[in-house]
Design an enzyme around this catalytic site. Structure first.
Site, mmCIF file in Angstrom:
data_model
loop_
_atom_site.group_PDB
_atom_site.id
_atom_site.type_symbol
_atom_site.label_atom_id
_atom_site.label_comp_id
_atom_site.label_asym_id
_atom_site.label_seq_id
_atom_site.Cartn_x
_atom_site.Cartn_y
_atom_site.Cartn_z
ATOM 1 N N GLY A 192 33.977 37.570 37.677
ATOM 2 C CA GLY A 192 33.380 37.515 38.943
ATOM 3 C C GLY A 192 34.206 38.373 40.067
ATOM 4 C CB ILE A 223 44.933 45.534 49.219
ATOM 5 C CG1 ILE A 223 44.725 45.988 47.951
ATOM 6 C CG2 ILE A 223 46.248 46.439 49.799
ATOM 7 C CD1 ILE A 223 44.143 47.124 47.564
ATOM 8 C CD GLU A 238 29.695 42.479 45.180
ATOM 9 O OE1 GLU A 238 29.044 41.584 46.465
ATOM 10 O OE2 GLU A 238 30.762 42.755 45.641
ATOM 11 C CE LYS A 240 34.909 47.208 49.144
ATOM 12 N NZ LYS A 240 34.964 46.671 47.164
ATOM 13 C CD GLU A 294 43.373 43.254 55.987
ATOM 14 O OE1 GLU A 294 43.413 44.347 57.054
ATOM 15 O OE2 GLU A 294 42.963 44.381 54.882
HETATM 16 N N1 HSE Z 1 32.434 44.154 43.913
HETATM 17 C C1 HSE Z 1 33.128 44.533 44.478
HETATM 18 C C2 HSE Z 1 34.274 45.207 43.761
HETATM 19 C C3 HSE Z 1 34.043 43.102 45.695
HETATM 20 O O1 HSE Z 1 33.930 45.030 42.421
HETATM 21 O O2 HSE Z 1 35.239 45.421 44.439
HETATM 22 C C4 HSE Z 1 34.717 43.292 46.618
HETATM 23 O O3 HSE Z 1 34.440 44.374 47.272
#
Ligand code: HSE
Length: 411
Positions: free
Chosen positions: A182, A131, A185, A200, A124
Site C-alpha cells: 500500500g 512525519i 500510488e 512534495k 500535513e
Molecule cells: N506514494 C507515496 C510515497 C505515498 O511512496 O511516498 C506517500 O506520499
C-alpha cells in the site's frame, strides 16, 4: 460534537475513518469535543463496511449541510478534488488533505480562498506521510531565515532501492512488493519518475521560503535508469544512491529546485534512511540544520497526519492557523545547471579505456576512478571535481571515443 466528512475511501480515507473510530474516545478526552464522521463520500459501494449508513455518492450533500464544519479530502488527483475543495472553502468549511498534487498545483490559490473565508486549509499528510514536518517548519522554525530543504521524500522509491540493494531483487519485484504494502500510488509512474517527490519539494519550498513553486519549474528525474552497476560504483565511493528532492535559495534570493537520484555519502544521515522511511533536512540561519525522520507512506501513518489536521481544525473552528505563502512567477526560479556539483560518470570506451581515462584527467583535472566486481574491460567510472554543472556538461561533450552510459550528481 463536531461533524466532519471524509471524501474518498481508498487506502488513506479508510485509514482516517479507522483511526478516528478506534481512537475517538481518547481524542475526545484530549480536545474536550467529540468528532463524528457524518458522511463518507465515494462513488464505489462498500457493502461489508461496519458503518454503511455513512456512505454517500453526492458531494452536494456535504457542501449544503451546515452541520459539516471540517472535511478531509483524501481522494487524490486534481479533479474533482480542486473544484470540491474550492467550493467547501468558499462555503466556510475547513478542509484538510493528503493530496500533494493539488497542494503543489493550486496551494497558493486555495490558501488565499481559505484566508478570505476565515477557515483553514491544512495538508500535513501531503509531505512525509506520518512525519510531523510542515507544522514544525511553519511554526517551530518561524524565527529562522530558512535557505535550504532537502530530503528523501518518496517512500515507494526508497523502499524499492533498499530492497534492490539489500535483498538483490529486481526493480519490478520490488515495485510489486511496494504496491502490495500500500505504499505505491495506483499508477506507480508518479513515484518512480519522481513526480511525487517533485510535488512534495514544491510544498516544502513554498512553506520554507514563502513563495509558491510550481511542479513544472522543478527539474525532475526518476529512478528507472539506475542499474546494479551504478549501485556497485556508489558503494565503492562510500555512497548510497537515493532519490533526493532539494530546494535552496541562491544569493540573489531565487530558488533552485530539483529531484534526482544522487550519490549520498555515508557520512550524510540521508544515506541511512531505508525502506519506506522518509527524512527531511531543513537548514536555517538560527537552527543550523534539523532533520525530520519517520514513515513516509502507508495507510495508518498518513492517516495519523490527516487526523491531526482534522483535530487542529476542530479546535480552531473560529481561528486561522498561520500556514500560507504567496504566489510567484517563473522569474523566481534559477537554473539548476548553474549549481556547483560533482558528477559520477560511467562510460564505455569505444577503443582504448586508458586513453579515455587520460583525456578525462586532462579535461577535469583530478578525477576519482571507481571500481566494481564484474567491471568490463572497456568500462570506466569516475567522479569529477566540483564545478558548475554547465561547465561539466561542456567538458563531457569533449570526452570523445566513448559512450556515456550514466551520470549522477553527488550531494
Ligand atoms: N506514494 C507515496 C510515497 C505515498 O511512496 O511516498 C506517500 O506520499
Amino acid at each position: 460534537m463536531t461533524n466532519i466528512a471524509i471524501m474518498g475511501h481508498g487506502t488513506i480515507g479508510s485509514g482516517v475513518a479507522e483511526v478516528l473510530l478506534k481512537n475517538g474516545k481518547h481524542i475526545a478526552l484530549k480536545i474536550k469535543d467529540e468528532i463524528n464522521i457524518k458522511y463518507i463520500l465515494d462513488l464505489r459501494d462498500f457493502p461489508d463496511s461496519p458503518y454503511p449508513e455513512k456512505f454517500i455518492k453526492d458531494f452536494n450533500i456535504i457542501l449544503s449541510d451546515p452541520e459539516i464544519k471540517v472535511v478531509a479530502e483524501v481522494m487524490g488527483g486534481l479533479n474533482p478534488a480542486y473544484e470540491f475543495t474550492k467550493s467547501l472553502l468558499l462555503a466556510g468549511k475547513s478542509v484538510v488533505t493528503s493530496n500533494k498534487e493539488l497542494v503543489a498545483q493550486k496551494g497558493a490559490e486555495l490558501l488565499e480562498i481559505a484566508e478570505k473565508n476565515n477557515v483553514n486549509y491544512l495538508f500535513e499528510a501531503s509531505v512525509g506521510g506520518g512525519i510531523p514536518v510542515l507544522r514544525p517548519i511553519a511554526q517551530c522554525l518561524a524565527a529562522n531565515e530558512l535557505y535550504e530543504v532537502q530530503g528523501i521524500l518518496n517512500g515507494t522509491t526508497n523502499f524499492i532501492m533498499t530492497k534492490m540493494v539489500n535483498d538483490g531483487i529486481s526493480f519490478d519485484e520490488a515495485l510489486s512488493l511496494a504496491q502490495q504494502n500500500g505504499y505505491a500510488e495506483k499508477d506507480p509512474t508518479a513515484d518512480i519518475e519522481g513526480h511525487d517527490a517533485c510535488r512534495k519539494i514544491c510544498i516544502l519550498a513554498a512553506l520554507a521560503f514563502g513563495k509558491h513553486i510550481y511542479p513544472n519549474s522543478v527539474y525532475t528525474e526518476g529512478i528507472t535508469k539506475i542499474t546494479s552497476a551504478d549501485i556497485a560504483y556508489a558503494n565503492f565511493a562510500n555512497c548510497q544512491v537515493k532519490l533526493i528532492g532539494r530546494a535552496r535559495l541562491t544569493d540573489e534570493g531565487k530558488c533552485i529546485a530539483t529531484v534526482y537520484p544522487a550519490f549520498v555519502n555515508n557520512d550524510n544521515q540521508l544515506a541511512h534512511v531505508n525502506g519506506v522511511y522518509n527524512a527531511i533536512n531543513v537548514f536555517g540561519d538560527a537552527i543550523g540544520n534539523v532533520m525530520f525522520y519517520g514513515p513516509g507512506a502507508g495507510k495508518l501513518p498518513t492517516a495519523s497526519a490527516v487526523v491531526a489536521d482534522i483535530i487542529d481544525c476542530v479546535k480552531h473552528l473560529h481561528a486561522r492557523k498561520y500556514l500560507s505563502w504567496d504566489d510567484a512567477d517563473s522569474s523566481y526560479i534559477a537554473d539548476y545547471k548553474d549549481d556547483t556539483v560533482r558528477l559520477y560518470v560511467r562510460l564505455t570506451a569505444k577503443n582504448d579505456r586508458l586513453s579515455v581515462k587520460a583525456k578525462a584527467e586532462q579535461l577535469f583535472g583530478e578525477i576519482k576512478v571507481l571500481g566494481r566486481n564484474g567491471e568490463q574491460d572497456n568500462e570506466l567510472a569516475f567522479i569529477t571535481p566540483f564545478a558548475c554543472e554547465k561547465e561539466l556538461d561542456k567538458l563531457l561533450e569533449k570526452l570523445n571515443d566513448c559512450d556515456i552510459i550514466s551520470t549522477m550528481r553527488l550531494i
